[in-house]
Structures are given as structure tokens and as C-alpha cells.
Scaffold this motif. Structure first.
Motif, PDB file in Angstrom:
ATOM      1  N   ASP A 107      21.171  33.400  44.118  1.00  0.00           N
ATOM      2  CA  ASP A 107      21.558  34.244  45.246  1.00  0.00           C
ATOM      3  C   ASP A 107      22.658  33.568  46.066  1.00  0.00           C
ATOM      4  O   ASP A 107      23.630  34.212  46.488  1.00  0.00           O
ATOM      5  N   LYS A 108      22.526  32.261  46.252  1.00  0.00           N
ATOM      6  CA  LYS A 108      23.559  31.513  46.963  1.00  0.00           C
ATOM      7  C   LYS A 108      24.838  31.429  46.128  1.00  0.00           C
ATOM      8  O   LYS A 108      25.953  31.508  46.656  1.00  0.00           O
ATOM      9  N   ALA A 109      24.667  31.295  44.820  1.00  0.00           N
ATOM     10  CA  ALA A 109      25.829  31.227  43.928  1.00  0.00           C
ATOM     11  C   ALA A 109      26.644  32.513  44.002  1.00  0.00           C
ATOM     12  O   ALA A 109      27.882  32.477  44.037  1.00  0.00           O
ATOM     13  N   LYS A 110      25.960  33.656  44.038  1.00  0.00           N
ATOM     14  CA  LYS A 110      26.669  34.936  44.088  1.00  0.00           C
ATOM     15  C   LYS A 110      27.496  35.045  45.355  1.00  0.00           C
ATOM     16  O   LYS A 110      28.647  35.517  45.325  1.00  0.00           O
ATOM     17  N   GLU A 111      26.941  34.620  46.486  1.00  0.00           N
ATOM     18  CA  GLU A 111      27.689  34.639  47.745  1.00  0.00           C
ATOM     19  C   GLU A 111      28.924  33.755  47.652  1.00  0.00           C
ATOM     20  O   GLU A 111      30.022  34.136  48.086  1.00  0.00           O
ATOM     21  N   ARG A 112      28.752  32.570  47.075  1.00  0.00           N
ATOM     22  CA  ARG A 112      29.874  31.640  46.969  1.00  0.00           C
ATOM     23  C   ARG A 112      30.926  32.155  45.971  1.00  0.00           C
ATOM     24  O   ARG A 112      32.126  31.946  46.172  1.00  0.00           O
ATOM     25  N   ILE A 113      30.492  32.807  44.925  1.00  0.00           N
ATOM     26  CA  ILE A 113      31.448  33.363  43.957  1.00  0.00           C
ATOM     27  C   ILE A 113      32.339  34.392  44.636  1.00  0.00           C
ATOM     28  O   ILE A 113      33.568  34.356  44.487  1.00  0.00           O
ATOM     29  N   LEU A 114      31.750  35.304  45.383  1.00  0.00           N
ATOM     30  CA  LEU A 114      32.543  36.329  46.072  1.00  0.00           C
ATOM     31  C   LEU A 114      33.492  35.694  47.086  1.00  0.00           C
ATOM     32  O   LEU A 114      34.643  36.142  47.242  1.00  0.00           O
ATOM     33  N   MET A 115      33.024  34.644  47.755  1.00  0.00           N
ATOM     34  CA  MET A 115      33.870  33.946  48.723  1.00  0.00           C
ATOM     35  C   MET A 115      35.060  33.301  48.039  1.00  0.00           C
ATOM     36  O   MET A 115      36.212  33.415  48.484  1.00  0.00           O
ATOM     37  N   TYR A 116      34.811  32.628  46.901  1.00  0.00           N
ATOM     38  CA  TYR A 116      35.894  31.947  46.194  1.00  0.00           C
ATOM     39  C   TYR A 116      36.843  32.928  45.515  1.00  0.00           C
ATOM     40  O   TYR A 116      38.053  32.687  45.442  1.00  0.00           O
ATOM     41  N   LEU A 117      36.314  34.033  45.006  1.00  0.00           N
ATOM     42  CA  LEU A 117      37.199  35.033  44.397  1.00  0.00           C
ATOM     43  C   LEU A 117      38.193  35.554  45.429  1.00  0.00           C
ATOM     44  O   LEU A 117      39.376  35.753  45.133  1.00  0.00           O
ATOM     45  N   LYS A 118      37.725  35.762  46.636  1.00  0.00           N
ATOM     46  CA  LYS A 118      38.626  36.208  47.709  1.00  0.00           C
ATOM     47  C   LYS A 118      39.626  35.121  48.060  1.00  0.00           C
ATOM     48  O   LYS A 118      40.823  35.387  48.220  1.00  0.00           O
ATOM     49  N   LYS A 119      39.153  33.888  48.151  1.00  0.00           N
ATOM     50  CA  LYS A 119      40.030  32.767  48.516  1.00  0.00           C
ATOM     51  C   LYS A 119      41.131  32.564  47.488  1.00  0.00           C
ATOM     52  O   LYS A 119      42.266  32.233  47.842  1.00  0.00           O
ATOM     53  N   PHE A 120      40.810  32.775  46.198  1.00  0.00           N
ATOM     54  CA  PHE A 120      41.789  32.538  45.134  1.00  0.00           C
ATOM     55  C   PHE A 120      42.468  33.825  44.648  1.00  0.00           C
ATOM     56  O   PHE A 120      42.944  33.901  43.520  1.00  0.00           O
ATOM     57  N   ASP A 121      42.513  34.839  45.535  1.00  0.00           N
ATOM     58  CA  ASP A 121      43.217  36.095  45.240  1.00  0.00           C
ATOM     59  C   ASP A 121      42.678  36.788  43.992  1.00  0.00           C
ATOM     60  O   ASP A 121      43.429  37.382  43.211  1.00  0.00           O
ATOM     61  N   LEU A 122      41.361  36.728  43.813  1.00  0.00           N
ATOM     62  CA  LEU A 122      40.712  37.402  42.688  1.00  0.00           C
ATOM     63  C   LEU A 122      39.680  38.409  43.180  1.00  0.00           C
ATOM     64  O   LEU A 122      38.779  38.803  42.436  1.00  0.00           O
ATOM     65  N   GLU A 123      39.819  38.829  44.423  1.00  0.00           N
ATOM     66  CA  GLU A 123      38.852  39.767  44.994  1.00  0.00           C
ATOM     67  C   GLU A 123      38.833  41.049  44.168  1.00  0.00           C
ATOM     68  O   GLU A 123      39.872  41.599  43.786  1.00  0.00           O
ATOM     69  N   GLY A 124      37.626  41.523  43.846  1.00  0.00           N
ATOM     70  CA  GLY A 124      37.471  42.731  43.046  1.00  0.00           C
ATOM     71  C   GLY A 124      37.474  42.491  41.552  1.00  0.00           C
ATOM     72  O   GLY A 124      37.343  43.442  40.766  1.00  0.00           O
TER      73      GLY A 124
END
Length: 310
Positions: A107-124
Motif C-alpha cells: 500500500d505504501k509502495a503504490k503511493e510512492r509509485i504514483l508520487m515518483y511517476l509524477k516527479k519523473f513526468d510519467l504521470e498516467g
């Protein structure tokens, strides 16, 4: 500063070739340390021994008072030089799989994945399969996989390879941020300008043995004499006779004067001929790239200023 990783007297042979010849170094909490060397020097063998992909013939690797097979691999993050994520798997699924391998809460990993995807311009992109991503995007995903579980030691093998300048800046910022938060980082790269910009200490090996080990300031003090770059048409013989000049290199109408180690630049400038043709003149220290080339090719053009071992 707390020592996170200690490599002591590491030796490793493959058939009749000795890849590592008793190397030793430390990586400390919150620092970025570079491991450098030409191809075939032993960098990858060292990293694979640390990761437990193979084990040394002699010597020890200690992480948090654990050695060998007892080292807790879930505390270590690893970005290999050869990228290798499953192509037909979605980004979120592959990252959650990597987190699970490290016993990290999903559950924590999923939150961090979404955060990092946004940070590295991979949102969505979480539902996109790996094979649909560009090479640079795929590298970002693999980098996220290496840091997702909040490792205490992070090993990065050529992390900037193939990245555009904007992505390089994103990686650099995140690597610095991780170090600031206490992560010990061991970084292998052939991009000397980035190493010089980012790293606190460096360890260089050649033919399986240490040739440099120390802080960047210590390495600069030992190897990085000053050089004077002059753009303008001048006769080589007029420049070779200037005091404290070790050697002269020319290319087109640019001349580089490599100076003795004890030169004080402000005073030395007074030795330049008054009739020198100067369109531009610059004095700076020899770069880490030049030091690397000199040592890796055994040119021995750079004078050393004493023993260096940290």
C-alpha cells in the motif's frame, strides 16, 4: 560519518584471469561515492559481489555488521547497467512486484509509485506496459524500482546513460536528495563531468586494483594541476619556454599550457609574453575527465603531488 558498506581485500578470479586484486573501500551514510575505471577494470565484478550475484574468492563485504550471504538485500537498491524489466507487464504491476521482492508494504509502495511517476513526468503511465515506453521512460521506471523501497545503500551503474539533459537533471536532483536524507550511494559512471559535479569521494580501479581513493578535493590536490588555455595564433616555441610549463598542446589556434603542480596562477600570469596574441585566455584545473584518461591509458602526463589514500 557512519560507514554503511565496507569492502576489504576483495579478490576474484575467472579461470586464469584475476579480475579483482585485493581492493578495499568504504561507502558512508549520506555520501555519493563514485567507483570509476575503464572497461574491464573490475567495476561490474565489484558491484556483483556486493549484490551477492557472485561471491569473492578472498576478502569480505560488510553491510550493517552483516557479511556475505547474511547481508540484508532488501536494504539495498540496485540499478544495473543492463536494463531488464518485463516488456509485457504494466508499469504499476512491475514496480509493485519489485517492492514485494524487497518486503516493502504494497500500500505504501503504490503511493510512492504514483508520487515518483509524477516527479519523473510519467504521470498516467501506471497502466501502460513497459514495451510501450521509450528507452528513457523505461530507464526512469527502473530507477524508481531501485529506490522505491527506501534503501539504505543505493548502487547505480551508469544511471545517466541514454537520458536527455532534462531527465539527467531529474536524476541528479533525486540522487542528491536521497544522499541528503542519509542514503549511502555508490555510483558507477563514465560521464566524468557528472561524477565531478555530484560525488563526494571516488574510488578508481584499473586492472582490478586501486589507483585512486579519496575525496574529490584530495584527488584534485594530487592530480589536477592548473592549465592555461589560450585562443589566438601563437608560435609554439614562444610558449614552450615559459617558466613552469610542463607541456604544450595545440589544436587549430588554441594552445593549452599544462603547468607545474606548485604554480600560483596569479603570479605565473606575469610570465606570459607581452606580445602574446590572445582572443581568449582561461586558467582552470585539469578536469576529472583528463585525470581519468591519463590514468586509464597509462600516459603518465600528469605529475602527482604525493600519495593519496583515504
Amino acid at each position: 560519518m557512519e560507514v554503511m558498506l565496507t569492502v576489504e581485500g576483495l579478490k576474484k578470479s575467472f579461470k586464469d584471469k584475476q579480475a579483482l586484486k585485493g581492493i578495499s573501500f568504504e561507502v558512508r551514510k549520506g555520501e555519493i561515492m563514485a567507483i570509476l575505471g575503464p572497461n574491464g577494470a573490475g567495476k561490474s565484478t565489484t558491484i556483483r559481489n556486493i549484490m551477492g550475484i557472485m561471491y569473492p574468492d578472498e576478502g569480505s563485504i560488510t553491510f550493517h555488521n552483516h557479511q556475505g550471504k547474511e547481508i540484508p538485500r532488501n536494504k539495498i537498491g540496485y540499478l544495473p547497467e543492463e536494463r531488464g524489466l518485463y516488456k509485457n507487464v504494466k508499469v504499476m504491476d512491475i514496480l509493485l512486484y519489485l517492492a514485494d521482492l524487497k518486503d516493502y508494504p504494497l500500500d505504501k509502495a503504490k503511493e510512492r509509485i504514483l508520487m515518483y511517476l509524477k516527479k519523473f513526468d510519467l504521470e498516467g503511465k501506471e497502466k501502460v506496459s513497459m514495451e510501450e515506453l521509450s528507452k528513457g521512460m523505461g530507464q526512469k521506471v527502473q530507477f524508481i524500482g531501485a529506490i522505491l523501497h527506501e534503501p539504505e545503500l543505493l548502487i547505480l551503474d551508469e544511471p545517466f546513460s541514454g537520458l536527455d539533459p532534462v531527465s539527467q537533471e531529474l536524476f541528479k536532483e533525486e540522487i542528491r536528495s536521497l544522499a541528503d536524507r542519509g542514503t549511502a550511494i555508490l555510483l558507477s559512471s563514465h560521464q566524468m563531468n557528472l561524477v565531478e559535479e555530484m560525488c563526494d569521494r571516488l574510488f578508481m580501479i584499473q586492472n582490478g586494483q586501486k589507483v585512486i581513493y579519496g575525496t574529490l578535493d584530495e584527488v584534485k590536490t594530487k592530480y589536477a594541476n592548473f592549465k592555461c588555455t589560450i585562443r589566438g595564433k601563437n608560435a609554439r616555441q614562444d610558449l614552450e619556454g615559459i617558466p613552469s610549463v610542463q607541456r604544450v598542446e595545440e589544436k587549430d589556434e588554441t594552445t593549452i599550457l599544462y603547468l607545474d603542480s606548485d604554480v600560483e596562477p596569479t603570479s605565473w600570469l606575469k610570465n606570459l609574453p607581452s606580445d602574446l596574441n590572445v582572443h581568449e585566455l582561461k586558467i582552470n584545473r585539469i578536469s576529472l575527465h583528463e585525470i581519468f584518461i591519463d590514468i586509464a591509458t597509462n600516459r603518465k602526463l600528469i605529475q602527482e603531488a604525493g600519495d593519496l589514500d583515504a
